[in-house]
Scaffold this motif. Structure first.
Motif: not given
Length: 611
Positions: A414-415, A449-450, A465-473, A478-481
């Protein structure tokens, strides 16, 4: 290793101006500078000091140079660590903005007043929950609350380790505690390291406390740590697993996740206001200090919780002290121990009032049996749907809170959704990576703003250099766990690797990889004549714990008592070994936030959760 060896300074006054944590942080900067240049000169000081968080935004390198020129005109003069500290204090004394609250100058010394009522409460709590018949505690319990014996009794760490295990049973494997009669300084330091790292692991904030601070019996730091441990114990029932009836507090248009994302203190206030509203109390209690000083809220609360003892006599009393006295008499009839006095209520002692309300919750929460059957399916989702995700959330939450200077996290899922906390963590582990100008500070009402904050989080992650393919803010908002846990795992991994990369004397400037860590560990174990070897961090053979125990023994041969190690053949034996491993590692100064189940079932986590 945090807290393993105290940083000692020959000048007693200079030593007294810093906590051990501050000394270690400052010394690391000094050593890093000396390692790069071979020596530290006055000319090196301005840029080094300017980067310290105490002066960040207060003095730039040019301003610091101007200050130091007054005392150190020879810019080529080589300086040692104590001169470095004096220079630090010299700059610190010239400004207040951003200065550390723990630092003092000769002309400004802070005295920390001890609240005798709070000390008496802590001592009474310890006497009630730690048993005199415990062989380890015969020489400790009972403690006289009227004396200052407490500050001497905590110096070897045994009492504090025991108290942590009362607060969260099983946190410390007591086989790892050094318990012989006359402990040498190293053994006492090991106990204190075990204590502080275990306190971190249950959610205490120990950023400004080092082993030396407790060994010296600094009252304000000792009492602060003890209260955090006791508070965790008192608030332990404020979750759906232990008190499913809490679902009754869920308001209209609110879900259970939102309720359980509250800090325990806020949840306790919500519980209190829930019963006060039912009892006809028209005010809202928002704190455990000024809002309860007149005792009126307590009178209504006790009437709601114990109808059989209900009386209007307390409400009719005009004098707050007399009303507080009646409140405590009524509470005692519910078997609540009197840890505070009427004066403590009237004076608004926040810590003691919180403890009092927590005791009321423990003894009489006021819920009916029927309330536990309301939306019980929601509570089942919280407690059973994904235990592994819950364990990982706990690990990352405690790790973030241990960093210091980051907004306290009560529930990761949540936070962090507004991105602000993640930006704080990134700035902590990778200084200068965050552009704070476009960042949006909470409270944030507009969703976009979030997203802006979280987009910057993702951008920085990609830069690292994190693996963040197809990951958006928006995935974070949305809290995708699943994605949150993956991001935090990479962030923790990056932090651990950075710590190792900073050990330039060992790695000689080489960029560290997981293979390097594994090779180092295997060489270390082999050099000690042991046979265990790890093929990878996913090696299932690691689950019996032998490799980790042999590695710990290679670091410090006497720290592992092999007579306590099981064969690791059954699940129970593996858990016993894993519990012992975690405590031994903390004893050596490692900050570890995982549980024994994580070693037994998912050994690949172990490379990144210690330090």
């Amino acid at each position: 290793m945090s807290g393993y060896v105290g940083v000692l300074v020959s000048d007693p006054w200079l030593q007294s101006q810093f906590t051990q944590v501050e000394l270690r942080n400052i010394k690391s900067k000094f050593v890093s500078t000396k390692t790069r240049s071979g020596r530290v000169t006055v000319e090196d000081l301005p840029p080094v000091l300017a980067k310290l968080k105490d002066f960040n935004g207060t003095f730039d390198a040019k301003a610091i140079k101007t200050i130091l020129d007054e005392s150190y005109p020879n810019r080529d003069e080589e300086i040692e660590f104590e001169t470095f500290l004096k220079a630090f204090l010299s700059v610190q004394s010239r400004g207040t903005k951003g200065a550390s609250s723990f630092l003092k100058t000769r002309s400004t010394t802070f005295h920390h007043a001890i609240n005798e009522s709070e000390k008496a409460f802590y001592v009474s709590h310890i006497n009630n929950y730690l048993r005199e018949e415990d062989p380890l505690l015969k020489s400790y319990i009972p403690i006289n609350p009227a004396m200052d014996a407490l500050f001497d009794l905590v110096k070897d760490g045994v009492l504090l380790c025991k108290l942590i295990n009362v607060a969260v049973p099983g946190t410390i494997d007591e086989r790892a505690i050094n318990t012989k009669k006359d402990l040498n300084p190293w053994e006492r330091t090991e106990n204190l390291s075990l204590c502080l790292n275990s306190a971190k692991a249950i959610g205490c904030t120990v950023v400004n406390i080092g082993t030396q601070d407790i060994a010296e019996g600094r009252p304000h730091l000792v009492l602060g740590l003890i209260f955090q441990i006791i508070k965790i114990q008192l608030l332990a029932g404020l979750n759906l697993k232990k008190t499913p009836q809490l679902v009754e507090l869920v308001e209209e248009n609110q879900d259970v996740d939102e309720l359980m994302g509250l800090a325990p203190e806020k949840l306790l206030l919500k519980w209190m206001n829930f019963h006060l509203k039912k009892a006809g109390y028209e005010k809202q209690v928002s704190n455990f200090s000024s809002d309860v000083k007149d005792g009126e809220a307590y009178a209504y609360l006790l009437n709601a919780l114990s109808p059989e003892l209900s009386t209007h006599e307390t409400l009719e009393i005009k004098d707050p002290s007399e009303r507080a006295k009646k409140v405590l008499e009524q509470a005692e009839k519910l078997d609540c121990k009197r840890y505070l006095s009427p004066q403590d209520i009237v004076e608004g002692s926040a810590n003691l009032n919180l403890a009092f309300v927590a005791q009321l919750f423990q003894h009489r929460n006021g819920f009916t049996d029927e309330s536990s059957k309301m939306p019980i399916s929601s509570s089942e989702i919280i407690t059973e749907e994904d235990e592994e995700a819950c364990r990982e959330e706990r690990c990352f939450r405690l790790w973030i809170n241990s960093l210091g200077g980051v907004t306290y996290v009560d529930n990761v899922f949540e936070d962090v959704r507004n991105g602000w906390i993640l930006l704080q963590v990134l700035d902590k582990v990778s200084p200068g990576s965050v552009n704070w100008k476009p960042a949006n500070k909470p409270p944030i009402k507009m969703p976009f703003k979030k997203v802006e904050n979280c987009n910057q989080v993702i951008k920085i992650g990609k830069d690292l250099r994190f693996s963040l393919v197809n990951v958006a803010g928006n995935d974070i908002v949305q809290g995708n766990k699943k994605l949150l846990l993956a991001f935090l795992w990479q962030l923790m991994r990056y932090t651990m690797l950075q710590i190792l990369n900073n050990l330039e004397s060992h790695w000689q400037g080489k960029e560290i990889t997981e293979a390097d860590i594994l090779n180092w560990a295997n060489r270390k174990v082999k050099k000690m004549g042991r046979t265990s070897q790890a093929v990878s961090f996913k090696d299932k053979n690691l689950s019996n714990g032998f490799f980790f125990l042999e590695l710990l023994s290679a670091v410090e041969p006497r720290v592992v008592d092999w007579s306590l190690v099981t064969k690791g053949e059954t699940e129970e034996e593996k858990i016993l070994n894993a519990t012992y491993i975690i405590s031994v590692a903390r004893k050596l100064g490692c900050s570890i936030f995982l549980l024994p189940e994580d070693i037994r079932g998912k050994p690949e986590n172990d490379a990144y959760i210690g330090g």
